[in-house]
Design an enzyme around this catalytic site. Sequence first.
Site, PDB file in Angstrom:
ATOM      1  N   ASP A  36      -4.782  -5.296   3.225  1.00  0.00           N
ATOM      2  CA  ASP A  36      -4.519  -5.950   2.035  1.00  0.00           C
ATOM      3  C   ASP A  36      -5.414  -4.038   1.057  1.00  0.00           C
ATOM      4  OD1 ASP A  36      -5.691  -7.087  -0.798  1.00  0.00           O
ATOM      5  OD2 ASP A  36      -5.711  -8.159   0.273  1.00  0.00           O
ATOM      6  N   ASP A  37      -4.759  -3.491  -0.026  1.00  0.00           N
ATOM      7  CA  ASP A  37      -5.373  -2.346  -0.223  1.00  0.00           C
ATOM      8  C   ASP A  37      -5.129  -1.447   0.623  1.00  0.00           C
ATOM      9  OD1 ASP A  37      -4.697  -4.495  -1.986  1.00  0.00           O
ATOM     10  OD2 ASP A  37      -7.439  -4.162  -2.573  1.00  0.00           O
ATOM     11  N   CYS A  76      -2.258  -8.068  -5.321  1.00  0.00           N
ATOM     12  CA  CYS A  76      -2.004  -9.295  -4.207  1.00  0.00           C
ATOM     13  C   CYS A  76      -1.229 -10.567  -4.933  1.00  0.00           C
ATOM     14  CB  CYS A  76      -3.312 -10.264  -4.580  1.00  0.00           C
ATOM     15  SG  CYS A  76      -4.688  -8.653  -3.980  1.00  0.00           S
ATOM     16  N   ARG A  80       2.571 -11.131  -2.366  1.00  0.00           N
ATOM     17  CA  ARG A  80       2.828 -11.802  -1.507  1.00  0.00           C
ATOM     18  C   ARG A  80       3.409 -12.900  -2.009  1.00  0.00           C
ATOM     19  NH1 ARG A  80      -2.000 -11.078   1.855  1.00  0.00           N
ATOM     20  NH2 ARG A  80      -2.339  -9.357   0.606  1.00  0.00           N
ATOM     21  N   LYS A 134      -5.821 -13.788   5.025  1.00  0.00           N
ATOM     22  CA  LYS A 134      -5.483 -13.988   3.353  1.00  0.00           C
ATOM     23  C   LYS A 134      -4.147 -14.373   2.760  1.00  0.00           C
ATOM     24  CE  LYS A 134      -5.617 -11.803  -0.705  1.00  0.00           C
ATOM     25  NZ  LYS A 134      -6.152 -10.096  -1.471  1.00  0.00           N
ATOM     26  N   HIS A 136      -3.693 -16.491  -1.181  1.00  0.00           N
ATOM     27  CA  HIS A 136      -3.389 -15.945  -2.531  1.00  0.00           C
ATOM     28  C   HIS A 136      -2.377 -16.546  -2.904  1.00  0.00           C
ATOM     29  CE1 HIS A 136      -5.733 -12.889  -4.711  1.00  0.00           C
ATOM     30  NE2 HIS A 136      -6.006 -14.250  -5.554  1.00  0.00           N
ATOM     31  N   SER A 159      -8.959 -13.765  -1.838  1.00  0.00           N
ATOM     32  CA  SER A 159      -9.801 -12.724  -2.020  1.00  0.00           C
ATOM     33  C   SER A 159     -10.788 -12.834  -1.675  1.00  0.00           C
ATOM     34  CB  SER A 159      -9.514 -11.397  -2.817  1.00  0.00           C
ATOM     35  OG  SER A 159      -8.185 -10.865  -3.265  1.00  0.00           O
ATOM     36  N   HIS A 225      -9.452  -4.429   1.205  1.00  0.00           N
ATOM     37  CA  HIS A 225      -9.296  -4.884  -0.031  1.00  0.00           C
ATOM     38  C   HIS A 225     -10.803  -4.981  -0.626  1.00  0.00           C
ATOM     39  CE1 HIS A 225     -10.047  -7.891  -3.677  1.00  0.00           C
ATOM     40  NE2 HIS A 225      -9.087  -7.216  -3.715  1.00  0.00           N
ATOM     41  N   ASP A 296      -0.389  -4.870   1.520  1.00  0.00           N
ATOM     42  CA  ASP A 296       0.590  -5.981   0.043  1.00  0.00           C
ATOM     43  C   ASP A 296       1.037  -4.908  -1.455  1.00  0.00           C
ATOM     44  OD1 ASP A 296      -2.072  -4.929  -0.897  1.00  0.00           O
ATOM     45  OD2 ASP A 296      -3.028  -7.232  -0.888  1.00  0.00           O
ATOM     46  N   ASN A 297      -0.106  -3.973  -1.222  1.00  0.00           N
ATOM     47  CA  ASN A 297       0.207  -3.193  -2.204  1.00  0.00           C
ATOM     48  C   ASN A 297      -0.273  -1.718  -2.024  1.00  0.00           C
ATOM     49  OD1 ASN A 297      -1.499  -5.274  -3.770  1.00  0.00           O
ATOM     50  ND2 ASN A 297      -2.536  -3.852  -3.035  1.00  0.00           N
ATOM     51  N   LYS A 311      -2.574   1.083  -6.831  1.00  0.00           N
ATOM     52  CA  LYS A 311      -3.015  -0.575  -6.683  1.00  0.00           C
ATOM     53  C   LYS A 311      -2.929  -0.669  -8.582  1.00  0.00           C
ATOM     54  CE  LYS A 311      -5.646  -4.814  -6.163  1.00  0.00           C
ATOM     55  NZ  LYS A 311      -6.997  -5.001  -5.430  1.00  0.00           N
TER      56      LYS A 311
END
Length: 474
Positions: A36-37, A76, A80, A134, A136, A159, A225, A296-297, A311
Amino acid sequence: MHFKLVFALIVSLCVGATGVGAVSPERPNIVLIFTDDQGYADLSCFGGTHVHTPRIDQMALEGTRLTSFYMGAPLCTPSRAALMTGCYPRRIDMAYGSDFAVLLAGDTKGLNPAEITIAEVLKDAGYATGMFGKWHLGDQPEFLPTRQGFDEFFGLPYSHDIHPQHPRQSHFGFPPLPLLEGESVIELDPNADLFTKRFTERSVRFIEDHKDEPFFLYVPHPLPHVPLHVSPSTMDEVPGALKAKLAKEGNSVNYSLRRSLFRNVINEIDWSVGQILDTLKSNGLDERTLVIFTTDNGPATGKADPLRGKKGSTFEGGPRVPAIVRWPGQIPAGVDNDEVMTAMDLLPTFAKLAGTNAPSDRIIDGKDIWPVLTQNAPSPHEAIFIYRDNDLRAVRSGKWKLHLAPPANNANKAAKPALYDLDSDIGEKKNVFAAHPEIVARLQTYAQAFQRDVSLNNRPAAFVDSPEPLRLAE
C-alpha cells in the site's frame, strides 16, 4: 540494474534451450503480494538506495521486473476495484467513494456483489482462495471479501488510518478500527505494529493448509500506508533516540514521527516476501506457483524516482508502480519487460492459467498478458487511460502520454494539455505538445472513444441503507 545485464544472456539461452513459457503450463498456484503506497523506487531492485530489499531483489533475479506496470487509479479504493474486477474503476462506479475519494468506515457504498472478482473466477475453477490484509472495497457485510469469492479472510476492511487517532478525527469521527476473521470482528483497534507479521503468518498457514490443491493467495499489506508501524523484532533495528520518542506517544499516534520508520517498514515487508517464498519452496511448490509482487499506487512517504508525481497524481509516479513476476521454468529470469501492462490484466491472465475464462457477459478492460510475459509479445493495449476520481486525465499509447486539460477549478485553472515522450523523458519534464499535433490528435481520439464507450457500457456500484460501523462479534 547490473543484474539484468548478466541475466539477460542467461535467459535468452535458457528460453532457446527449454522453451520457457512457450507451451501452456499446468495450472499454477497464484500468490499476489500487494503493498500500500509503495513508490516506484521503494525497492532496491528498482533503484532505491533509501531501502534494503534483498529477498525481493532475489525474486527479481529469479523472475521478471515489469517496468511499465500500471494500476487502474492512483488511489486505494479505485485501484483495488480495478485489480479485483479487471475493469477501469469508472466503468464499475468505483472511481470515487460515496462522498470522499476512497471508502470510509460505515460507508453506504461498496463493490457491487454482482461484479465477478479474480477470487470468484479462480474459486469457480476449483482453487482455494484466501486473503490476508486490507480490503477497502466496502465494509458492510454485503461487500466483504467472503461475499466476493474468498474462502478465508483475515484483515482490515479499509486503511488502518481510518481510526480514532487520525489527525483530522474531529472532522471524520472515525470509529475504532475493526480486525475481521471472515465476517466477524474479532478485535477493535488491533496493535498495528503486528500487521505485517500477523498477515504473513496467516499467509504461510494458508499455503501449508492447501499445498495439495491449487490455491489463490492474496496478501494486500496495509503498509507502508501511514501511519507507519513495525513489529517489535523489527524495532530492534530502529535508532534508540527514535524509539524513545515513540515511547512517549501514549494513546496518540505521531504520524510525522513515524515517517522515520519507512526503511524499517519496507525491511519487514521484504522479510514477509521471504517467508512466503521459503514456505513455497519447503513444501515443494516453488515451480508450481506464480508469484507477483506489486503495490496499489504511488508513494505518500517513499519515492517514485525517476518518475514525476506520487500517490493521487496522474503523472507517472501515481499509477505506474514497481512489479515483479516470478515462476521458475515459466517466467524468464533476471530480465526487464517494459511493455505496457496493467493490474486489470491479471484477471484474464489468471483465468487462462487456471484453465477457465474471464467473464464474457460484461466488458472486461484487462487483457491476457501471458504471451507478453513469456514470449516477447507486444502489449495488447493500443492505449491505456489514467483517471483521477471520475475524470479522465491522461492517455498512454506506446511511448506517448497525453495529459488532457483537467476540469477547470480554482486549483488548476492554469493547467494545459501536455504531451510527453516517455522513452526519452520518463520524468515528464519536456512538454512536446506543440511539436506533434498528429500524435495529440490520435491520443485525443482514443480518449474520446473510450469516454463514449464508458458512458454507454458502465455498471453501478452497490449501496446499502443505513450502514453501520463494524462492531465486535457478540
